[in-house]
Design a protein around this motif. Structure first.
Motif, PDB file in Angstrom:
ATOM      1  N   TYR A  60       3.128   6.770  -7.864  1.00  0.00           N
ATOM      2  CA  TYR A  60       3.936   6.014  -6.912  1.00  0.00           C
ATOM      3  C   TYR A  60       4.959   6.929  -6.249  1.00  0.00           C
ATOM      4  O   TYR A  60       5.566   7.780  -6.891  1.00  0.00           O
ATOM      5  N   ASN A  61       5.151   6.744  -4.940  1.00  0.00           N
ATOM      6  CA  ASN A  61       6.143   7.490  -4.187  1.00  0.00           C
ATOM      7  C   ASN A  61       6.849   6.512  -3.256  1.00  0.00           C
ATOM      8  O   ASN A  61       6.237   5.999  -2.315  1.00  0.00           O
ATOM      9  N   LYS A  62       8.120   6.244  -3.532  1.00  0.00           N
ATOM     10  CA  LYS A  62       8.869   5.228  -2.793  1.00  0.00           C
ATOM     11  C   LYS A  62       8.856   5.457  -1.282  1.00  0.00           C
ATOM     12  O   LYS A  62       8.690   4.509  -0.509  1.00  0.00           O
ATOM     13  N   SER A  63       8.983   6.693  -0.843  1.00  0.00           N
ATOM     14  CA  SER A  63       9.041   6.956   0.603  1.00  0.00           C
ATOM     15  C   SER A  63       7.686   6.759   1.297  1.00  0.00           C
ATOM     16  O   SER A  63       7.624   6.754   2.523  1.00  0.00           O
ATOM     17  N   SER A  64       6.616   6.567   0.517  1.00  0.00           N
ATOM     18  CA  SER A  64       5.286   6.367   1.097  1.00  0.00           C
ATOM     19  C   SER A  64       4.816   4.922   1.025  1.00  0.00           C
ATOM     20  O   SER A  64       3.680   4.624   1.389  1.00  0.00           O
ATOM     21  N   PHE A  99       0.854  -1.193   0.000  1.00  0.00           N
ATOM     22  CA  PHE A  99       0.000   0.000   0.000  1.00  0.00           C
ATOM     23  C   PHE A  99       0.882   1.232   0.000  1.00  0.00           C
ATOM     24  O   PHE A  99       2.080   1.151   0.262  1.00  0.00           O
ATOM     25  N   GLN A 100       0.271   2.377  -0.301  1.00  0.00           N
ATOM     26  CA  GLN A 100       0.925   3.680  -0.233  1.00  0.00           C
ATOM     27  C   GLN A 100       0.239   4.461   0.891  1.00  0.00           C
ATOM     28  O   GLN A 100      -0.983   4.401   1.033  1.00  0.00           O
ATOM     29  N   LYS A 101       1.018   5.197   1.665  1.00  0.00           N
ATOM     30  CA  LYS A 101       0.496   5.923   2.833  1.00  0.00           C
ATOM     31  C   LYS A 101       0.300   7.408   2.536  1.00  0.00           C
ATOM     32  O   LYS A 101       0.901   7.960   1.620  1.00  0.00           O
ATOM     33  N   GLY A 102      -0.538   8.013   3.384  1.00  0.00           N
ATOM     34  CA  GLY A 102      -0.693   9.465   3.392  1.00  0.00           C
ATOM     35  C   GLY A 102      -1.190  10.041   2.092  1.00  0.00           C
ATOM     36  O   GLY A 102      -2.058   9.478   1.431  1.00  0.00           O
ATOM     37  N   GLU A 103      -0.599  11.170   1.709  1.00  0.00           N
ATOM     38  CA  GLU A 103      -1.042  11.870   0.511  1.00  0.00           C
ATOM     39  C   GLU A 103      -0.772  11.076  -0.766  1.00  0.00           C
ATOM     40  O   GLU A 103      -1.301  11.403  -1.822  1.00  0.00           O
TER      41      GLU A 103
END
Length: 181
Positions: free
Chosen positions: A138-142, A63-67
């Motif tokens: 996609y955002n790796k840090s999220s 999953f991806q978190k936050g924004e």
């Protein structure tokens, strides 16, 4: 296309109308107006992804978190997978519950996995070509994940665990109970 809400609120199984004859078949895999009316919200997909995997490859639970949270519309173009969506919305009555379904080139079903869910799949056929749309980049840090064999979730992946092919990254994901969102 027919949209049916699963036991998880906001998560829909989609069955396209397929027109077949001696030449083959035709289907509309996505129609933004019909889709948004069916799910009852305005989802704007911005990225398409595709993966090719061999039997036993298990990808997830991700999953991806936050924004950078992502809703996904997933389908199988070739082969067969067991697809799993897990509700991570703490205010949901189905928090911690999952829904699984076989997606295949034969049944042509799709699954809409809304934001706030983890997602994964295992390949049940010799190989599988898996495609999905995302409503956020996609955002790796999220990125986040949950261990596929978490004892709290007790997901039946329909294959013998000896057959699983799992990435090193997925083998060290946290348990559901230790998850912090």
């Amino acid at each position: 296309m027919q949209l049916t809400e699963t036991k998880l609120k906001g998560c829909f199984l989609i069955e396209p109308t397929v027109f077949e004859d001696k030449r083959g078949y035709f289907l509309e895999s996505y129609n933004q107006k019909a889709f948004n009316e069916g799910v009852g919200s305005n989802v704007n997909f911005v990225q398409d992804n595709e993966s090719y995997s061999s039997r036993g490859v298990l990808r997830g639970l991700h999953f991806q978190k936050g924004e950078f949270a992502q809703a996904k519309l997933v389908r199988v173009i070739k082969g067969k997978v067991l697809d799993v969506a897990l509700d991570l919305r703490k205010d949901s009555t189905t928090y911690g519950e999952y829904f699984s379904v076989e997606l295949s080139e034969e049944n042509k079903k799709q699954l809409f996995v809304p934001r706030g869910f983890a997602h994964g799949f295992v390949v049940l056929s010799e190989t599988a070509l898996f495609a999905y749309k995302c409503d956020n980049f996609y955002n790796k840090s999220s990125e986040g994940g949950i261990m596929y064999n978490d004892s709290t979730l007790n997901i039946d992946w329909q294959l013998n665990p000896d057959e699983f092919i799992i990435s090193e990254k997925d083998l060290i994901l946290p348990s559901f109970e230790s998850l912090s969102l």
